[in-house]
Write an enzyme that holds these catalytic residues in place. Structure first.
Site, PDB file in Angstrom:
ATOM      1  N   GLU A   1     -48.335  43.707 -48.908  1.00 47.29           N
ATOM      2  CA  GLU A   1     -49.419  43.091 -49.437  1.00 47.29           C
ATOM      3  C   GLU A   1     -50.294  42.236 -48.637  1.00 47.29           C
ATOM      4  O   GLU A   1     -49.697  42.119 -47.359  1.00 47.29           O
ATOM      5  CB  GLU A   1     -48.741  42.016 -50.577  1.00 47.29           C
ATOM      6  CG  GLU A   1     -48.043  42.679 -51.825  1.00 47.29           C
ATOM      7  CD  GLU A   1     -47.412  41.590 -52.814  1.00 47.29           C
ATOM      8  OE1 GLU A   1     -47.786  42.139 -53.853  1.00 47.29           O
ATOM      9  OE2 GLU A   1     -47.169  40.922 -52.356  1.00 47.29           O
TER      10      GLU A   1
ATOM     11  N   ARG B   1     -53.994  47.461 -53.278  1.00 49.52           N
ATOM     12  CA  ARG B   1     -54.802  46.019 -53.510  1.00 49.52           C
ATOM     13  C   ARG B   1     -55.200  45.423 -52.196  1.00 49.52           C
ATOM     14  O   ARG B   1     -54.585  45.818 -51.179  1.00 49.52           O
ATOM     15  CB  ARG B   1     -54.009  45.610 -54.465  1.00 49.52           C
ATOM     16  CG  ARG B   1     -52.504  45.153 -53.844  1.00 49.52           C
ATOM     17  CD  ARG B   1     -51.829  44.241 -55.182  1.00 49.52           C
ATOM     18  NE  ARG B   1     -50.633  43.717 -54.721  1.00 49.52           N
ATOM     19  CZ  ARG B   1     -49.388  44.647 -55.376  1.00 49.52           C
ATOM     20  NH1 ARG B   1     -49.630  45.692 -55.970  1.00 49.52           N
ATOM     21  NH2 ARG B   1     -48.323  44.281 -55.024  1.00 49.52           N
TER      22      ARG B   1
ATOM     23  N   TRP C   1     -47.882  32.465 -63.299  1.00 52.08           N
ATOM     24  CA  TRP C   1     -48.772  33.362 -63.020  1.00 52.08           C
ATOM     25  C   TRP C   1     -49.077  34.015 -64.315  1.00 52.08           C
ATOM     26  O   TRP C   1     -48.410  34.051 -65.181  1.00 52.08           O
ATOM     27  CB  TRP C   1     -47.973  34.442 -62.081  1.00 52.08           C
ATOM     28  CG  TRP C   1     -48.991  35.629 -61.644  1.00 52.08           C
ATOM     29  CD1 TRP C   1     -49.626  35.355 -60.458  1.00 52.08           C
ATOM     30  CD2 TRP C   1     -49.122  36.814 -62.242  1.00 52.08           C
ATOM     31  NE1 TRP C   1     -50.325  36.718 -60.423  1.00 52.08           N
ATOM     32  CE2 TRP C   1     -49.974  37.526 -61.287  1.00 52.08           C
ATOM     33  CE3 TRP C   1     -48.960  37.506 -63.367  1.00 52.08           C
ATOM     34  CZ2 TRP C   1     -50.472  38.827 -61.569  1.00 52.08           C
ATOM     35  CZ3 TRP C   1     -49.161  38.788 -63.652  1.00 52.08           C
ATOM     36  CH2 TRP C   1     -50.104  39.681 -62.747  1.00 52.08           C
TER      37      TRP C   1
ATOM     38  N   ASN D   1     -51.778  31.065 -56.579  1.00 49.48           N
ATOM     39  CA  ASN D   1     -51.008  31.629 -55.682  1.00 49.48           C
ATOM     40  C   ASN D   1     -51.967  32.162 -54.394  1.00 49.48           C
ATOM     41  O   ASN D   1     -52.572  31.178 -53.905  1.00 49.48           O
ATOM     42  CB  ASN D   1     -50.118  33.065 -56.073  1.00 49.48           C
ATOM     43  CG  ASN D   1     -50.714  34.112 -56.846  1.00 49.48           C
ATOM     44  OD1 ASN D   1     -51.306  33.823 -57.944  1.00 49.48           O
ATOM     45  ND2 ASN D   1     -50.747  35.246 -56.336  1.00 49.48           N
ATOM     46  N   ASP D   2     -52.160  33.297 -53.773  1.00 50.99           N
ATOM     47  CA  ASP D   2     -52.909  33.639 -52.668  1.00 50.99           C
ATOM     48  C   ASP D   2     -54.176  32.909 -52.433  1.00 50.99           C
ATOM     49  O   ASP D   2     -54.816  32.949 -53.213  1.00 50.99           O
ATOM     50  CB  ASP D   2     -53.072  35.137 -52.590  1.00 50.99           C
ATOM     51  CG  ASP D   2     -51.761  35.921 -53.020  1.00 50.99           C
ATOM     52  OD1 ASP D   2     -50.728  35.371 -53.200  1.00 50.99           O
ATOM     53  OD2 ASP D   2     -52.202  37.120 -52.998  1.00 50.99           O
TER      54      ASP D   2
HETATM   55  C1  FRU Z   1     -49.464  38.715 -53.320  1.00 51.39           C
HETATM   56  C2  FRU Z   1     -49.945  39.426 -54.630  1.00 51.39           C
HETATM   57  C3  FRU Z   1     -51.208  40.367 -54.427  1.00 51.39           C
HETATM   58  C4  FRU Z   1     -51.821  40.281 -55.491  1.00 51.39           C
HETATM   59  C5  FRU Z   1     -51.925  38.910 -55.999  1.00 51.39           C
HETATM   60  C6  FRU Z   1     -51.901  38.809 -57.480  1.00 51.39           C
HETATM   61  O1  FRU Z   1     -48.780  37.489 -53.619  1.00 51.39           O
HETATM   62  O2  FRU Z   1     -48.889  39.828 -55.273  1.00 51.39           O
HETATM   63  O3  FRU Z   1     -50.472  41.571 -53.793  1.00 51.39           O
HETATM   64  O4  FRU Z   1     -53.143  40.624 -55.350  1.00 51.39           O
HETATM   65  O5  FRU Z   1     -50.554  38.456 -55.446  1.00 51.39           O
HETATM   66  O6  FRU Z   1     -51.929  37.478 -57.912  1.00 51.39           O
END
Ligand code: FRU
Length: 493
Positions: free
Chosen positions: A216, A164, A61, A36-37
């Site tokens: 986020e 976070r 995930w 992901n990110d």
């Molecule tokens: C955004 C998020 C962040 C977090 C991460 C966890 O997509 O939810 O806020 O740090 O992904 O994988």
């Protein structure tokens, strides 16, 4: 703690990877498993580094690690061994990386320092709300090996459930680090002389902008507009995006090292498409602000029909400012480095489209990865129908009635893995006069930059075979002043 040098991901061989259905050919994807990110994007000694949220144990995930990839031009990425592994403090959530030029932290001059969120599952299960806190790690060999700081966490949790995604930058005017942190329904700014001790400066946004979901992955950076310095604050939210699910909003304003004040606190979106989330900018790129996002949406990311891996990043995009009335708006365009993978373009001029104009014979050779640039005379309905022999159809266009651009993926192949994936997404126009559109197609994604990047839409889709036929459709006679098209080279290994 030093991260192990072993590679956890099972690497599929190059030939198989490039041929996998839906595998992007010039967007970064992990060879296997979940992403992901984008995290810790940083330029160091001629190399671009991309770290990313990664679960090396599956295609959904899971326990988060920082995966790692490097590139010399942001187009050809090479996946590297995993950079950061979970430890006793938790799994490794999103964050940033900086080059500590002045050795403020004492890890060495020009040490690469990662600032990330530790996510502790056991504490989360205890429901105290104290399960997210910030840690740092450093590398003195350009990201190959990492040492976690022994006194982590550097920013403990003050009692906020969502605490976070630290994005850190050097604030030269006061010679200090500034951290932008997502804290539930607002952004909190902290500062530090040395990346280890952090002081709270201010909060922003509790009652401003979109709040359809948790805030986020923020990012704060300056941009220049004709000599005027403005600050841009990106805030991702999930859910609550303009076309459903996750998306990234932004504010333009003033920052004095402590407080951010928006010029006009209306909600604006970096990208109106469903598939650009958690994007941030590279560190250490001088005056350039280059952005990449995760090309998916939390609404369905774990269910998309890819096999050994899940998710790609957007193309790197150069951010800039433009004016809309008295306001500043953000513009995004593909970085100039993209020229390294675009083949020689063909240009057609002054095409009249009565109802339909077919350029399939030219597009076919590009095999589902190409760029189309066009400029329309005036502001009239235009629709690009991207299809294949199987009848999958993706429509990209502009509708005068709603004064909006759109991508319609309702019939673009596999859509049934998620209710609501089949949709037409729209974006209001924020310009006048002739329309221009840049459309970049890569196997399973469309990135649309309208009006020179003033309005952007990104969408993923899953056709049965490449969309290599293209018709331009009009509802009333239309003149396309210029239409440029080119194939794009495969850049993945
Ligand atoms: C955004 C998020 C962040 C977090 C991460 C966890 O997509 O939810 O806020 O740090 O992904 O994988």
């Amino acid at each position: 703690m030093i991260a192990g040098a072993c590679s956890v991901s099972k690497q599929t061989n190059a030939q198989t990877v490039a041929n996998e259905p839906h595998r992007p050919q010039f967007h970064f994807t992990p060879k296997a498993h979940w992403m992901n990110d984008p995290n810790g994007m940083v330029f160091l000694n001629g190399t671009y580094h991309l770290f990313f949220q990664h679960n090396p144990g599956g295609t959904t995930w899971g326990p988060m690690h920082w995966g790692h990839a490097t590139s010399k031009d942001m187009m050809h990425w090479e996946e590297q061994p995993i950079a950061l592994y979970p430890d006793s403090l938790g799994t490794i959530f999103s964050g940033s990386a900086v080059v500590d030029k002045n050795n403020t932290a004492g890890f060495g001059k020009n040490a690469l320092v990662a600032i990330y969120t530790c996510h502790n599952k056991a504490i989360e299960d205890a429901k105290t709300g104290l399960h997210q806190y910030q840690g740092i790690a450093y590398s003195t060999d350009e990201g190959k090996t990492w040492t976690k700081y022994e006194k982590n966490p550097v920013l403990p949790n003050p009692g906020i459930w969502d605490f976070r995604d630290p994005k850190v930058r050097w604030y030269e005017a006061e010679k200090k680090w500034v951290m932008t942190l997502a804290t539930k329904d607002r952004i909190t700014f902290y500062s530090s002389p040395n990346l280890k001790q952090w002081t709270k400066e201010s909060e922003f946004g509790e009652k401003l902008g979109a709040h359809g979901g948790v805030w986020e992955c923020p990012d704060l950076f300056p941009l220049d507009y004709n000599g005027q310095k403005k600050w841009v604050l990106l805030v991702s939210i999930n859910p609550g995006g303009p076309n459903g699910g996750s998306a990234t909003q932004y504010f333009v304003g003033h920052f004095d090292g402590k407080t951010f004040i928006p010029d006009n606190p209306v909600t604006r979106w970096v990208d109106y498409g469903t598939d650009n989330y958690a994007g941030v900018t590279f560190s250490n790129l001088g005056d350039r602000q280059v952005f990449m996002g995760w090309m998916s949406n939390w609404q369905y990311a774990e269910r998309v029909p890819t096999q050994n891996w899940r998710s790609a990043n957007t193309l790197p995009r150069e951010l800039g400012l433009a004016k809309s009335g008295n306001d500043f708006i953000l513009t995004s365009t593909p970085v100039k480095e993209m020229a390294t993978i675009i083949n020689k373009a063909s240009v057609l001029q002054n095409i009249t489209v009565n109802t339909s104009y077919d350029i399939s014979d030219k597009i076919q050779a590009y095999n589902g990865k190409y760029v189309v640039d066009l400029e329309v005379d005036g502001q009239k309905d235009i629709a690009l129908h991207l299809t294949n022999a199987k009848g999958d159809l993706l429509v990209i266009g502009y509708e005068k009635a709603g004064n909006a651009f759109y991508i319609d993926r309702t019939k673009a192949g596999e859509v049934n893995f998620e209710p609501g994936f089949a949709k037409k997404m729209t974006a209001p126009r924020n310009a006048q006069g002739n329309i221009n559109l840049k459309i970049i197609i890569d196997a399973a994604s469309a990135e649309v930059f309208a009006d020179s990047g003033r309005t952007v839409l990104t969408a993923i889709f899953f056709p049965q075979e490449p969309l290599n036929l293209l018709h331009i459709k009009a509802t009333a006679p239309l003149k396309v002043l210029k239409l440029k098209h080119a194939g794009i080279a495969t850049a993945i290994k």
